[in-house]
Scaffold this motif. Structure first.
Motif, PDB file in Angstrom:
ATOM      1  N   ASN A  40       0.838  -1.199   0.000  1.00 46.44           N
ATOM      2  CA  ASN A  40       0.000   0.000   0.000  1.00 46.44           C
ATOM      3  C   ASN A  40       0.875   1.252   0.000  1.00 46.44           C
ATOM      4  O   ASN A  40       2.108   1.165  -0.086  1.00 46.44           O
ATOM      5  N   ALA A  41       0.245   2.425   0.117  1.00 49.24           N
ATOM      6  CA  ALA A  41       0.988   3.681   0.031  1.00 49.24           C
ATOM      7  C   ALA A  41       2.001   3.830   1.154  1.00 49.24           C
ATOM      8  O   ALA A  41       2.992   4.555   1.016  1.00 49.24           O
ATOM      9  N   ALA A  42       1.779   3.151   2.270  1.00 50.81           N
ATOM     10  CA  ALA A  42       2.718   3.214   3.392  1.00 50.81           C
ATOM     11  C   ALA A  42       3.847   2.196   3.261  1.00 50.81           C
ATOM     12  O   ALA A  42       4.746   2.156   4.099  1.00 50.81           O
ATOM     13  N   GLY A  43       3.793   1.353   2.221  1.00 52.06           N
ATOM     14  CA  GLY A  43       4.876   0.409   1.973  1.00 52.06           C
ATOM     15  C   GLY A  43       4.701  -0.960   2.594  1.00 52.06           C
ATOM     16  O   GLY A  43       5.658  -1.730   2.670  1.00 52.06           O
ATOM     17  N   TRP A  44       3.467  -1.314   3.013  1.00 53.52           N
ATOM     18  CA  TRP A  44       3.241  -2.603   3.674  1.00 53.52           C
ATOM     19  C   TRP A  44       2.328  -3.484   2.830  1.00 53.52           C
ATOM     20  O   TRP A  44       1.324  -3.025   2.295  1.00 53.52           O
ATOM     21  N   ASN A  45       2.676  -4.764   2.729  1.00 55.69           N
ATOM     22  CA  ASN A  45       1.808  -5.704   2.022  1.00 55.69           C
ATOM     23  C   ASN A  45       0.869  -6.385   3.023  1.00 55.69           C
ATOM     24  O   ASN A  45       1.027  -6.238   4.240  1.00 55.69           O
ATOM     25  N   PRO A  46      -0.125  -7.134   2.547  1.00 59.71           N
ATOM     26  CA  PRO A  46      -1.076  -7.774   3.469  1.00 59.71           C
ATOM     27  C   PRO A  46      -0.429  -8.720   4.475  1.00 59.71           C
ATOM     28  O   PRO A  46      -0.916  -8.853   5.603  1.00 59.71           O
ATOM     29  N   LEU A  47       0.673  -9.392   4.092  1.00 57.83           N
ATOM     30  CA  LEU A  47       1.342 -10.282   5.037  1.00 57.83           C
ATOM     31  C   LEU A  47       1.899  -9.494   6.217  1.00 57.83           C
ATOM     32  O   LEU A  47       1.800  -9.931   7.376  1.00 57.83           O
ATOM     33  N   ALA A  48       2.485  -8.334   5.944  1.00 62.28           N
ATOM     34  CA  ALA A  48       2.998  -7.487   7.027  1.00 62.28           C
ATOM     35  C   ALA A  48       1.867  -7.064   7.962  1.00 62.28           C
ATOM     36  O   ALA A  48       2.019  -7.064   9.192  1.00 62.28           O
ATOM     37  N   GLU A  49       0.719  -6.718   7.385  1.00 59.42           N
ATOM     38  CA  GLU A  49      -0.421  -6.312   8.210  1.00 59.42           C
ATOM     39  C   GLU A  49      -0.957  -7.495   9.019  1.00 59.42           C
ATOM     40  O   GLU A  49      -1.421  -7.328  10.151  1.00 59.42           O
ATOM     41  N   ALA A  50      -0.882  -8.696   8.452  1.00 60.44           N
ATOM     42  CA  ALA A  50      -1.337  -9.884   9.181  1.00 60.44           C
ATOM     43  C   ALA A  50      -0.441 -10.154  10.386  1.00 60.44           C
ATOM     44  O   ALA A  50      -0.920 -10.521  11.469  1.00 60.44           O
ATOM     45  N   ILE A  51       0.866  -9.979  10.213  1.00 60.07           N
ATOM     46  CA  ILE A  51       1.796 -10.173  11.331  1.00 60.07           C
ATOM     47  C   ILE A  51       1.502  -9.151  12.423  1.00 60.07           C
ATOM     48  O   ILE A  51       1.498  -9.471  13.616  1.00 60.07           O
ATOM     49  N   SER A  52       1.233  -7.914  12.017  1.00 60.33           N
ATOM     50  CA  SER A  52       0.893  -6.872  12.990  1.00 60.33           C
ATOM     51  C   SER A  52      -0.370  -7.237  13.764  1.00 60.33           C
ATOM     52  O   SER A  52      -0.432  -7.079  14.986  1.00 60.33           O
ATOM     53  N   TYR A  53      -1.374  -7.751  13.063  1.00 61.71           N
ATOM     54  CA  TYR A  53      -2.638  -8.095  13.717  1.00 61.71           C
ATOM     55  C   TYR A  53      -2.460  -9.271  14.678  1.00 61.71           C
ATOM     56  O   TYR A  53      -3.033  -9.303  15.765  1.00 61.71           O
ATOM     57  N   GLY A  54      -1.655 -10.271  14.260  1.00 61.74           N
ATOM     58  CA  GLY A  54      -1.256 -11.316  15.195  1.00 61.74           C
ATOM     59  C   GLY A  54      -2.065 -12.588  15.202  1.00 61.74           C
ATOM     60  O   GLY A  54      -1.910 -13.402  16.112  1.00 61.74           O
ATOM     61  N   ASP A  55      -2.919 -12.811  14.193  1.00 58.95           N
ATOM     62  CA  ASP A  55      -3.681 -14.063  14.148  1.00 58.95           C
ATOM     63  C   ASP A  55      -2.877 -15.105  13.373  1.00 58.95           C
ATOM     64  O   ASP A  55      -2.608 -14.938  12.182  1.00 58.95           O
ATOM     65  N   ARG A  56      -2.500 -16.185  14.041  1.00 64.02           N
ATOM     66  CA  ARG A  56      -1.595 -17.169  13.454  1.00 64.02           C
ATOM     67  C   ARG A  56      -2.176 -17.819  12.200  1.00 64.02           C
ATOM     68  O   ARG A  56      -1.470 -18.004  11.203  1.00 64.02           O
ATOM     69  N   GLN A  57      -3.444 -18.175  12.233  1.00 64.44           N
ATOM     70  CA  GLN A  57      -4.057 -18.839  11.082  1.00 64.44           C
ATOM     71  C   GLN A  57      -4.021 -17.938   9.848  1.00 64.44           C
ATOM     72  O   GLN A  57      -3.728 -18.392   8.738  1.00 64.44           O
ATOM     73  N   THR A  58      -4.309 -16.654  10.046  1.00 64.35           N
ATOM     74  CA  THR A  58      -4.277 -15.710   8.923  1.00 64.35           C
ATOM     75  C   THR A  58      -2.861 -15.546   8.384  1.00 64.35           C
ATOM     76  O   THR A  58      -2.642 -15.529   7.168  1.00 64.35           O
ATOM     77  N   ILE A  59      -1.884 -15.437   9.282  1.00 66.12           N
ATOM     78  CA  ILE A  59      -0.486 -15.301   8.851  1.00 66.12           C
ATOM     79  C   ILE A  59      -0.071 -16.515   8.031  1.00 66.12           C
ATOM     80  O   ILE A  59       0.555 -16.390   6.972  1.00 66.12           O
ATOM     81  N   THR A  60      -0.432 -17.706   8.504  1.00 68.06           N
ATOM     82  CA  THR A  60      -0.061 -18.939   7.804  1.00 68.06           C
ATOM     83  C   THR A  60      -0.676 -18.981   6.411  1.00 68.06           C
ATOM     84  O   THR A  60      -0.008 -19.329   5.428  1.00 68.06           O
ATOM     85  N   SER A  61      -1.946 -18.615   6.301  1.00 68.88           N
ATOM     86  CA  SER A  61      -2.624 -18.625   4.999  1.00 68.88           C
ATOM     87  C   SER A  61      -1.970 -17.649   4.031  1.00 68.88           C
ATOM     88  O   SER A  61      -1.740 -17.970   2.859  1.00 68.88           O
ATOM     89  N   LEU A  62      -1.654 -16.450   4.519  1.00 66.86           N
ATOM     90  CA  LEU A  62      -1.040 -15.449   3.647  1.00 66.86           C
ATOM     91  C   LEU A  62       0.388 -15.831   3.268  1.00 66.86           C
ATOM     92  O   LEU A  62       0.821 -15.570   2.142  1.00 66.86           O
ATOM     93  N   LEU A  63       1.121 -16.445   4.201  1.00 67.41           N
ATOM     94  CA  LEU A  63       2.487 -16.859   3.892  1.00 67.41           C
ATOM     95  C   LEU A  63       2.490 -17.921   2.795  1.00 67.41           C
ATOM     96  O   LEU A  63       3.301 -17.866   1.860  1.00 67.41           O
ATOM     97  N   ARG A  64       1.584 -18.898   2.898  1.00 71.75           N
ATOM     98  CA  ARG A  64       1.491 -19.928   1.850  1.00 71.75           C
ATOM     99  C   ARG A  64       1.176 -19.293   0.497  1.00 71.75           C
ATOM    100  O   ARG A  64       1.782 -19.628  -0.521  1.00 71.75           O
ATOM    101  N   LYS A  65       0.198 -18.390   0.481  1.00 74.46           N
ATOM    102  CA  LYS A  65      -0.194 -17.752  -0.774  1.00 74.46           C
ATOM    103  C   LYS A  65       0.928 -16.858  -1.310  1.00 74.46           C
ATOM    104  O   LYS A  65       1.152 -16.787  -2.526  1.00 74.46           O
ATOM    105  N   PHE A  66       1.648 -16.183  -0.409  1.00 70.78           N
ATOM    106  CA  PHE A  66       2.782 -15.342  -0.810  1.00 70.78           C
ATOM    107  C   PHE A  66       3.822 -16.176  -1.554  1.00 70.78           C
ATOM    108  O   PHE A  66       4.313 -15.788  -2.619  1.00 70.78           O
ATOM    109  N   LYS A  67       4.154 -17.338  -0.999  1.00 66.20           N
ATOM    110  CA  LYS A  67       5.149 -18.206  -1.624  1.00 66.20           C
ATOM    111  C   LYS A  67       4.630 -18.776  -2.937  1.00 66.20           C
ATOM    112  O   LYS A  67       5.377 -18.902  -3.912  1.00 66.20           O
ATOM    113  N   GLN A  68       3.352 -19.130  -2.973  1.00 65.23           N
ATOM    114  CA  GLN A  68       2.764 -19.656  -4.206  1.00 65.23           C
ATOM    115  C   GLN A  68       2.820 -18.611  -5.317  1.00 65.23           C
ATOM    116  O   GLN A  68       3.205 -18.915  -6.455  1.00 65.23           O
TER     117      GLN A  68
END
Length: 429
Positions: free
Chosen positions: A61-89
């Protein structure tokens, strides 16, 4: 932005209907995609639905953060795992799209033998004595590349020695085209395209207990100044590097800009991270730091509430959603030295194609990042670049020999018959 609004409202049925017609990659005025909003607001159903429809995880986004970074900030493990898998894919898919172009570039590049020397040194005397050096021998034939090396990897003051051969065979399927041979143990490991569940979980552990880092190298003010030699009569420095005459330059104006978010970290996390950083800055690395690295987490905010900023409010420029941000910004000026030669037989863009293939070796990533700068005319036959806060790498292209197309036997780029597969020989590759 109807899709964004529906995510904001948490209307999963409306989101599902809009995904038939709306562009899932669309960004609002703040650069946020619908996935950004879903992650920051903790709308897990929306997150999984958007991911299933190919929402991009790599877009910032305009602040330089992708959704995975925002997921880590939010702190929900399941969401982070899903985004990390999709990021790598999505990263793999991008590489596969580039594969035909890369293979064509290799075909057009003549066959050769290239010798590349790495010397690591430090201004910390005791550290400098123990740092490794290595001579990489790179062989290229058609769409095949082989690199013989004795340095497995170099990162975070850790390295591993061995008698290794890295082989890329462009004639084979992507999932079996990359392999590393351990010539001492007579074993090989294919560099996997996909991580195991355990590797994903371990990476999530590290992400949740580390700073979220956005770093970029700014070269807007980059300068190249000819290096001088002589005590009384100063003149431009020109020396031979191997058999190639080269002009030396000092490079200034390289700015490494780093922003670290740590609102998701506990006090224990921050303490451990500081201990690790202090050990690195002194030139020493304690493995106990990494063994005790995973600490307590701060739970996700139970009821994330969006910030509603008025038009006259400064926050209206960037209405952050979710957990309040804690950001540390740093800027560091980097200096480097480069020797450029007009006599070297390979063009710089062709070298980038070769470096992209051997990118699994992390120290080669540093080299690739550097040679993508807008350098003076010629080929960088010698480079000195910082790779860690106290450590500099000197890379020298000291020999190059053109080869005929039938010089190397086909077996040179294949796994020897007496080697056995060990899928865990190199866990970091």
């Amino acid at each position: 932005y109807p899709l964004h609004y529906s995510v904001f409202q948490g209307d999963i049925k409306r989101v599902s209907a809009l995904l038939r017609t709306c562009d899932v990659t669309e960004q609002d005025v703040h650069g946020n995609t619908a996935l950004h909003l879903a992650v920051m607001l903790g709308k897990k159903e929306c997150v999984h639905l958007l991911l299933a429809h190919g929402a991009p995880v790599r877009v910032k986004n305009a602040a330089g953060w992708n959704p995975l970074a925002e997921a880590i900030s939010y702190g929900d493990r399941q969401t982070i795992t899903s985004l990390l898998r999709k990021f790598k894919q999505q990263s793999r898919e991008t590489l596969e799209e580039k594969r035909p172009e890369l293979l064509q570039a290799l075909k057009e590049l003549g066959d050769f033998y290239l010798e590349l020397k790495w010397d690591f040194h430090s201004w910390v005397p005791l550290v400098s004595r123990i740092l490794p050096s290595d001579t990489c021998r790179i062989y290229k034939s058609g769409v095949c590349i082989r690199m013989d090396t004795t340095l497995v990897d170099f990162s975070d003051m850790r390295w591993q020695r061995g008698d290794l051969s890295f082989i890329f065979n462009g004639h084979l399927r992507p999932n079996v085209s990359l392999v590393v041979l351990d010539n001492e143990l007579k074993v090989f490991q294919r560099i996997r395209c996909e991580e195991t569940e355990m590797e994903i979980e371990e990476e999530v552990d590290i992400l949740m207990s580390s700073d979220v880092v956005a770093a970029q190298m700014s070269t807007k003010a980059i300068t190249f100044q000819r290096a001088q030699t002589g005590w009384v009569f100063r003149e431009d420095k020109t020396e031979s590097v191997g058999t190639f005459s080269a002009d030396y330059y000092h490079i200034g104006g390289i700015l490494l800009e780093s922003r670290k978010r740590r609102e998701h970290l506990s006090a224990e996390d921050l303490k451990k991270n500081k201990e690790l950083l202090d050990s690195l800055s002194r030139g020493f690395f304690h493995f106990t730091c990494m063994q005790n690295f995973l600490c307590l987490r701060i739970d996700p905010p139970p009821h994330p509430s969006p910030v509603k900023a008025s038009a006259g409010d400064a926050r209206a420029l960037w209405p952050h959603l979710g957990r309040p941000m804690v950001v540390k910004e740093t800027r560091k000026s980097l200096k480097a030295t480069v020797a450029m030669s007009e006599e070297f037989p390979i063009r710089l863009d062709r070298l980038l194609d070769v470096l992209e293939i051997i990118a699994p070796f992390k120290h080669f990533l540093k080299l690739r990042e550097f040679v993508q700068l807008k350098l003076p005319s010629g080929f960088p036959v010698k480079i000195e670049i910082p790779v860690l806060p106290t450590i500099t790498a000197k890379i020298t292209f000291q020999e190059f020999q053109a080869r005929d197309s039938d010089f190397y036997p086909e077996s040179f780029f294949r796994i020897p018959n007496n080697f056995k597969e060990d899928p865990n020989r190199f866990p970091d590759l």
